[in-house]
Design a protein around this motif. Structure first.
Motif, mmCIF file in Angstrom:
data_model
loop_
_atom_site.group_PDB
_atom_site.id
_atom_site.type_symbol
_atom_site.label_atom_id
_atom_site.label_comp_id
_atom_site.label_asym_id
_atom_site.label_seq_id
_atom_site.Cartn_x
_atom_site.Cartn_y
_atom_site.Cartn_z
ATOM 1 N N ASN A 13 -4.842 4.381 1.934
ATOM 2 C CA ASN A 13 -3.797 3.524 1.379
ATOM 3 C C ASN A 13 -4.261 3.034 0.021
ATOM 4 O O ASN A 13 -5.404 2.586 -0.138
ATOM 5 C CB ASN A 13 -3.521 2.330 2.294
ATOM 6 C CG ASN A 13 -2.751 2.741 3.523
ATOM 7 O OD1 ASN A 13 -1.746 3.431 3.435
ATOM 8 N ND2 ASN A 13 -3.225 2.333 4.679
ATOM 9 N N PRO A 61 0.816 -1.221 0.000
ATOM 10 C CA PRO A 61 0.000 0.000 0.000
ATOM 11 C C PRO A 61 0.848 1.268 0.000
ATOM 12 O O PRO A 61 1.884 1.329 0.640
ATOM 13 C CB PRO A 61 -0.809 -0.107 1.292
ATOM 14 C CG PRO A 61 0.036 -0.946 2.196
ATOM 15 C CD PRO A 61 0.815 -1.875 1.306
ATOM 16 N N PRO A 92 0.617 5.136 0.984
ATOM 17 C CA PRO A 92 -0.234 6.068 1.737
ATOM 18 C C PRO A 92 -0.420 7.397 1.007
ATOM 19 O O PRO A 92 0.531 7.969 0.482
ATOM 20 C CB PRO A 92 0.514 6.266 3.049
ATOM 21 C CG PRO A 92 1.913 5.864 2.777
ATOM 22 C CD PRO A 92 1.898 4.922 1.616
#
Length: 109
Positions: free
Chosen positions: A70, A63, A65
């Protein structure tokens, strides 16, 4: 008697206001997640077919951010047919202790 009826009515309005604020907050998060998802998908779709961010061998990505969200995505090559890639991009976030997600899919040729 009139005061108690008025108090019950006021309490009902206060409860409706609280519910409206919660739904409004949820709608804001969904809108922001949708904007992020579409923005990231546009970047991936404008990338060359053989871009490193679209390599199935390195999938899944993230992921990554972005603000309170995310972003991650997966790439599947030759799906649904040869010389095509299926990109599935997911944005996740947490609101009031509950995990939420939004997924969009696209085909790249």
């Amino acid at each position: 008697i009139a005061v108690s009826i008025f108090a019950v009515g006021l309490l009902a309005v206060a409860m409706m206001l609280d519910t409206a604020i919660q739904y409004n907050s949820s709608a804001r998060f969904i809108t922001e997640a949708t904007e992020i998802a579409h923005s990231q998908m546009e970047k991936l779709m404008s990338s060359p077919y053989d871009d490193a961010n679209l390599d199935e061998a390195s999938s899944p990505y993230g992921p990554n951010p972005i603000a309170n969200y995310n972003v991650s995505w997966t790439v599947r090559e030759n799906v649904p047919m040869s010389a095509m890639k299926t990109i599935s991009l997911t944005v996740t976030w947490n609101i009031r202790g509950e995990n939420k997600s939004l997924t969009i899919n696209s085909l790249k040729q």
